[in-house]
Design an enzyme around this catalytic site. Structure first.
Site, mmCIF file in Angstrom:
data_model
loop_
_atom_site.group_PDB
_atom_site.id
_atom_site.type_symbol
_atom_site.label_atom_id
_atom_site.label_comp_id
_atom_site.label_asym_id
_atom_site.label_seq_id
_atom_site.Cartn_x
_atom_site.Cartn_y
_atom_site.Cartn_z
ATOM 1 N N ILE A 15 0.829 -1.210 0.000
ATOM 2 C CA ILE A 15 0.000 0.000 0.000
ATOM 3 C C ILE A 15 0.859 1.254 0.000
ATOM 4 C CG2 ILE A 15 -0.300 0.229 2.506
ATOM 5 C CD1 ILE A 15 -3.058 0.637 -0.172
ATOM 6 N N SER A 38 12.485 2.538 5.397
ATOM 7 C CA SER A 38 12.205 1.111 5.550
ATOM 8 C C SER A 38 13.249 0.538 6.490
ATOM 9 C CB SER A 38 12.267 0.389 4.190
ATOM 10 O OG SER A 38 12.184 -1.016 4.364
ATOM 11 N N ARG A 39 12.918 -0.571 7.145
ATOM 12 C CA ARG A 39 13.914 -1.265 7.965
ATOM 13 C C ARG A 39 14.948 -1.947 7.081
ATOM 14 N NH1 ARG A 39 9.690 -4.618 11.466
ATOM 15 N NH2 ARG A 39 8.846 -4.741 9.338
ATOM 16 N N LEU A 76 1.974 1.157 7.335
ATOM 17 C CA LEU A 76 2.421 -0.039 8.058
ATOM 18 C C LEU A 76 1.230 -0.903 8.452
ATOM 19 C CD1 LEU A 76 4.954 1.817 10.395
ATOM 20 C CD2 LEU A 76 5.485 0.583 8.280
ATOM 21 N N HIS A 81 0.262 1.342 13.612
ATOM 22 C CA HIS A 81 -0.188 2.701 13.319
ATOM 23 C C HIS A 81 -0.064 3.628 14.523
ATOM 24 C CE1 HIS A 81 -2.913 1.449 9.680
ATOM 25 N NE2 HIS A 81 -1.653 1.209 9.492
ATOM 26 N N LYS A 99 -6.081 3.499 6.892
ATOM 27 C CA LYS A 99 -7.218 3.043 7.682
ATOM 28 C C LYS A 99 -6.991 1.607 8.144
ATOM 29 C CE LYS A 99 -8.086 0.332 4.281
ATOM 30 N NZ LYS A 99 -7.835 -1.136 4.474
ATOM 31 N N ARG A 167 -3.471 -9.714 6.427
ATOM 32 C CA ARG A 167 -4.868 -9.563 6.815
ATOM 33 C C ARG A 167 -5.382 -10.776 7.599
ATOM 34 N NH1 ARG A 167 -4.337 -7.590 1.585
ATOM 35 N NH2 ARG A 167 -5.164 -5.489 1.179
ATOM 36 N N ASP A 179 -10.073 -4.324 7.865
ATOM 37 C CA ASP A 179 -9.433 -4.058 6.587
ATOM 38 C C ASP A 179 -10.358 -3.382 5.585
ATOM 39 O OD1 ASP A 179 -7.008 -4.463 4.860
ATOM 40 O OD2 ASP A 179 -8.483 -5.525 3.649
ATOM 41 N N TYR A 183 -14.477 0.813 5.591
ATOM 42 C CA TYR A 183 -14.986 1.667 4.518
ATOM 43 C C TYR A 183 -16.494 1.864 4.656
ATOM 44 C CZ TYR A 183 -10.586 1.286 1.913
ATOM 45 O OH TYR A 183 -9.274 1.356 1.521
#
Length: 336
Positions: A15, A38-39, A76, A81, A99, A167, A179, A183
């Site tokens: 994403i 980024s790691r 992330l 978050h 989100k 997910r 997820d 919405y």
């Protein structure tokens, strides 16, 4: 704050990559990608090259200290978050966060309190909210073109085939509700303008324990009802119907629209059986670009009231999602 707003990207997952590339390709005068973190240093450098970012950082904290970053995009996993949003606030940075803002309403409350204490914006990334189709939907509701909305039915879903997908991991805030059900909850909040009084939900869980399909009924104080459904085991779709005392409005409330995937917005005025639907033409656009531009406009306007309104919207979303989750566990109605 000057424009274009320079956005730093936390994470290089799917994403985050899609967001960064869309903003870069959009070539908007309001926003650009300033840095990527980024790691994995190699992944940060690779995405930075692709999205025109001036710098790549091998850890998230270094990006937050970058003086040339005005705002941060957090893409992330859900479980991270809250931590990185709060750390961004302490670094004095506005945030556009994927989100849902966090898996629990308690975490979201803490996040919002931190951002308001620092005078910053925490914007929940719902691209569909900034699409012309959604803005036109809201305008027509406000104008009373379908009367008072009494029933909203919204459904969305897709087929999740990869068993390693994040997910499906409960410890990372997975599941259909968080997820994609978010919405539908967000749309209901936009339509009714408040959080519901109570919810009742049911659904099915997968092998890892996350919900794969969830349906919920939301009861609002003014007599309005929302029926929502989300699933990670169906064909891809997103659609909603708003039924008012004086008409009906249909919308696809999609994140991204284009000439090949146009927005669907149809209106039927009146209560006669022979009333017909009219199609409403609206502009198209990439939702990632539109939400990034919205972020830029809001933070440069210094409109504190607007920021607080957006924060309240996210608090209501989170309280509703948490209540639906509790109802799933309890097997009965739950107050919000």
């Amino acid at each position: 704050m000057r424009l274009p707003l320079r956005i730093g990207i936390l994470g290089t997952g799917f994403i985050s990559t899609e967001f960064a590339l869309a903003v870069h390709a959009g070539a908007s005068p309001l926003v650009r990608i300033g840095a990527v973190a980024s790691r994995d240093a190699g992944r940060a450098q690779a995405l930075a090259r692709r999205c025109g970012a001036a710098r790549a950082h091998a850890d998230y904290a270094t990006l937050l200290a970058d003086a040339d970053v005005d705002a941060v995009y957090i893409g992330l996993p859900n479980s991270l978050h809250a931590e990185w949003a709060v750390r961004s606030a302490f670094a004095g940075t506005h945030v556009l966060c994927e989100k849902p803002l966090a898996p629990t309403s308690a975490e979201v409350q803490r996040m919002i309190e931190t951002f308001e204490r620092h005078g910053l914006l925490l914007l929940e990334a719902f691209p569909f909210q900034f699409q012309p189709q959604t803005l036109e939907m809201q305008r027509r509701i406000t104008a009373g073109e379908i009367g008072a909305v009494r029933v909203l039915q919204a459904t969305t879903g897709f087929a999740l085939a990869n068993p390693a997908n994040v997910r499906l991991r409960p410890e990372l805030g997975g599941g259909a509700l968080l997820d994609i059900g978010c919405y539908c909850v967000s749309l209901a909040r936009l339509v009714f303008g408040r959080r519901p009084l109570r919810v009742r939900a049911t659904g099915t869980a997968g092998a890892t324990g996350v919900d794969m399909t969830t349906t919920a009924t939301l009861e609002f104080a003014d007599g309005g009802w929302a029926q929502l459904a989300c699933s990670m085991e169906v064909g891809p779709h997103r659609a909603a119907i708003l039924v008012g005392t004086g008409g009906v409005l249909e919308t696809s409330f999609t994140n991204h629209t284009s000439a090949t995937q146009p927005a669907r917005l149809r209106l039927k005025r009146g209560t006669a059986w022979d009333a017909t639907f009219e199609s409403i033409d609206v502009a198209t656009g990439n939702g990632f670009v539109l939400e990034a531009e919205a972020l830029a406009r809001i933070v440069t306007s210094d409109d504190v009231a607007q920021r607080r309104t957006l924060h309240r919207l996210s608090l209501d979303n989170s309280a509703t999602l948490t209540a639906i989750g509790r109802s799933l566990q309890a097997g009965g109605p739950v107050d919000v």
